[in-house]
Design a protein around this motif. Structure first.
Motif, PDB file in Angstrom:
ATOM      1  N   ASN A 168      36.131 -63.880  11.880  1.00  0.00           N
ATOM      2  CA  ASN A 168      34.941 -63.610  11.078  1.00  0.00           C
ATOM      3  C   ASN A 168      35.047 -62.274  10.342  1.00  0.00           C
ATOM      4  O   ASN A 168      36.024 -61.513  10.497  1.00  0.00           O
ATOM      5  N   GLY A 169      34.023 -61.989   9.540  1.00  0.00           N
ATOM      6  CA  GLY A 169      34.043 -60.792   8.714  1.00  0.00           C
ATOM      7  C   GLY A 169      34.046 -59.500   9.498  1.00  0.00           C
ATOM      8  O   GLY A 169      34.651 -58.506   9.080  1.00  0.00           O
ATOM      9  N   GLU A 170      33.381 -59.483  10.636  1.00  0.00           N
ATOM     10  CA  GLU A 170      33.378 -58.270  11.448  1.00  0.00           C
ATOM     11  C   GLU A 170      34.774 -57.967  11.982  1.00  0.00           C
ATOM     12  O   GLU A 170      35.194 -56.807  12.016  1.00  0.00           O
ATOM     13  N   ARG A 171      35.507 -59.007  12.403  1.00  0.00           N
ATOM     14  CA  ARG A 171      36.873 -58.786  12.877  1.00  0.00           C
ATOM     15  C   ARG A 171      37.755 -58.273  11.745  1.00  0.00           C
ATOM     16  O   ARG A 171      38.614 -57.412  11.943  1.00  0.00           O
ATOM     17  N   LEU A 172      37.538 -58.812  10.559  1.00  0.00           N
ATOM     18  CA  LEU A 172      38.310 -58.366   9.398  1.00  0.00           C
ATOM     19  C   LEU A 172      38.052 -56.897   9.099  1.00  0.00           C
ATOM     20  O   LEU A 172      38.990 -56.098   8.932  1.00  0.00           O
ATOM     21  N   LEU A 173      36.786 -56.506   9.030  1.00  0.00           N
ATOM     22  CA  LEU A 173      36.440 -55.121   8.712  1.00  0.00           C
ATOM     23  C   LEU A 173      36.933 -54.162   9.790  1.00  0.00           C
ATOM     24  O   LEU A 173      37.436 -53.066   9.480  1.00  0.00           O
ATOM     25  N   LEU A 174      36.806 -54.565  11.050  1.00  0.00           N
ATOM     26  CA  LEU A 174      37.273 -53.713  12.141  1.00  0.00           C
ATOM     27  C   LEU A 174      38.790 -53.546  12.086  1.00  0.00           C
ATOM     28  O   LEU A 174      39.309 -52.447  12.311  1.00  0.00           O
TER      29      LEU A 174
END
Length: 461
Positions: A124-130
């Motif tokens: 998901n997007g949170e994993r990508l940003l992190l």
């Protein structure tokens, strides 16, 4: 050098931090910067999609896959998508950078690594940003262990150290534990590569370094996750990265990596470029554009002298005759004389100033041939990137300008309006219409809320 039998290693410290990292651990300042990295990097991927060097990378892709190379038809393997996107994002040298020792860690390394990882493995997007944040954090910390040491040893710092950042970013996103991350980092040391011989003829190899990092970092993380055994002392060991890739005369301080890791972030201190050229040329262009504002006749310039940091000379100033008469548009991006000349003529140094149509501009060339350098022992490079221009006119008049820091960083950040304007201009340069530009902007702005990266497929072709 660590005790090879019992001492804790740098990779252990990094892995202990990264394997426990959660999205909530990321400060809002870092989160905000990473979201800007996504927009800026995506625009650059689109901008370069028709360039010959990107076409060559696309042509080298081996087979189809489920991952997206922005602006290109069809699907690619995760490795090929990362390679293409990273090369495109860095190809015009317009991507984010960092002071202390130049490092391109965000839009050209972290973003293509995580686009590929997230799209391929349903993150998901949170994993990508992190993952992007972790990539930037470790890359920038590694860059200041021995400032200038990679360049002085004829390596590109981003090429050799960014590979470790990409590995950490992918490891965080994919959920590797500490042991798996240590092995991944150890493996990355044998995948890192990138020399700076491109400076001699303006050839293309620097352009591919971040893309190579992205695909190599993802590969190293997957290998570590699968149990491939890598050397624990990959950084500080007798045969480690800072022996292989760093000039031995430059002192090494690994506390720059570990001392504040987990208590303080450096990822929010990166710089977004105003101009499509080498990092240290940028403050000189600011000076040139201010000089242009005086309305002087270039023919009346007798000479232009620039005070510079000694560590920049071998890349941006010498051989001086070559820098004053650049052989290719790409060579102009790493020539302060050319950048000053074109900045004075056009009042800009964007993508359009480094093309086959512009790089032989006779007025810019004439100005460049009048530009020389003076090494200033008090210059703060590499801790701070400054610009200076002293123009002596034929009638004896002297005009002098200074730029005390690089714009776009913590001291003078670009506004949101400037960043969005840069993004939209870059996409338009790549041939996209307003509806495509709007759609990708909306996707990037909302990426942190995305359940997966399946939406990337809408931006092929």
């Amino acid at each position: 050098m660590a005790d090879q039998q019992t001492g804790a290693s740098i990779s252990e410290a990094v892995a202990n931090w990264s394997s426990e990292l959660k999205y909530r651990d990321m400060p809002e300042t870092v989160n905000s910067i990473v979201k800007k990295v996504v927009l800026d990097g995506a625009g650059l991927m689109v901008a370069a999609r028709h360039e010959d060097y990107v076409k060559a990378i696309v042509a080298s892709a081996d087979g189809d896959g489920r991952c997206t190379a922005l602006g290109h038809d069809g699907g690619f393997s995760a490795a090929d998508a990362a390679f293409i996107n990273g090369t495109a994002a860095h190809g015009e040298d317009y991507d984010d950078t960092a002071e202390g020792s130049p490092m391109h860690a965000g839009g050209a390394v972290g973003l293509p690594t995580l686009f590929a990882a997230a799209e391929r493995y349903g993150l998901n997007g949170e994993r990508l940003l992190l993952g992007i944040a972790a990539c930037i954090e470790i890359s920038c910390r590694l860059a200041v262990v021995a400032p200038t040491a990679q360049h002085r040893a004829s390596f590109h710092p981003t090429a050799v150290l960014g590979c470790f950042g990409a590995t950490v970013g992918a490891s965080v996103a994919l959920g590797l534990n500490a042991k798996q991350t240590i092995d991944a980092l150890g493996t990355a040391g044998s995948l890192a590569a990138g020399i700076i011989e491109y400076l001699g003829d303006g050839s293309w190899t620097k352009r591919m370094h971040p893309g190579w990092n992205a695909q190599s970092g993802l590969r190293a993380a997957l290998m570590g996750k699968a149990g491939f055994f890598g050397p624990k002392y990959v950084f500080e060991g007798e045969h480690g990265a800072y022996t292989a890739f760093a000039h031995p005369d430059i002192p090494q301080d690994f506390d720059k990596v570990t001392a504040t890791l987990g208590t303080e972030w450096v990822a929010d201190k990166i710089t977004f470029k105003s101009y499509a050229c080498g990092t240290m040329t940028q403050p000189f262009i600011d000076c040139a554009i201010r000089f242009r504002g005086l309305g002087v006749n270039p023919d009346e310039i007798e000479k232009i002298e620039c005070n510079v940091g000694e560590g920049t000379v071998h890349r941006l100033w010498e051989p001086l005759g070559l820098k004053q008469n650049i052989p290719t548009p790409y060579a102009g991006k790493f020539s302060v004389p050319y950048c000053i000349g074109i900045g004075m003529v056009d009042g800009a140094a964007g993508l359009a100033q480094f093309t086959d149509d512009r790089f032989k501009d006779p007025v810019a060339t004439k100005i460049a041939q009048k530009v020389v350098y003076i090494i200033d022992p008090k210059n703060e490079y590499p801790a701070n990137y400054t610009g200076h221009l002293k123009a002596t006119m034929k009638d004896g008049t002297v005009h002098e300008f200074e730029q005390p820091h690089m714009r776009g960083g913590p001291l003078e950040p670009l506004s949101d309006e400037e960043l969005y304007g840069k993004y939209r201009s870059n996409c338009a340069y790549g041939g996209w219409d307003e509806s495509q530009i709007d759609a990708l902007q909306s996707f990037c702005d909302g990426i942190g809320r995305a359940d997966n990266m399946d939406g990337l497929a809408a931006f092929r072709g």
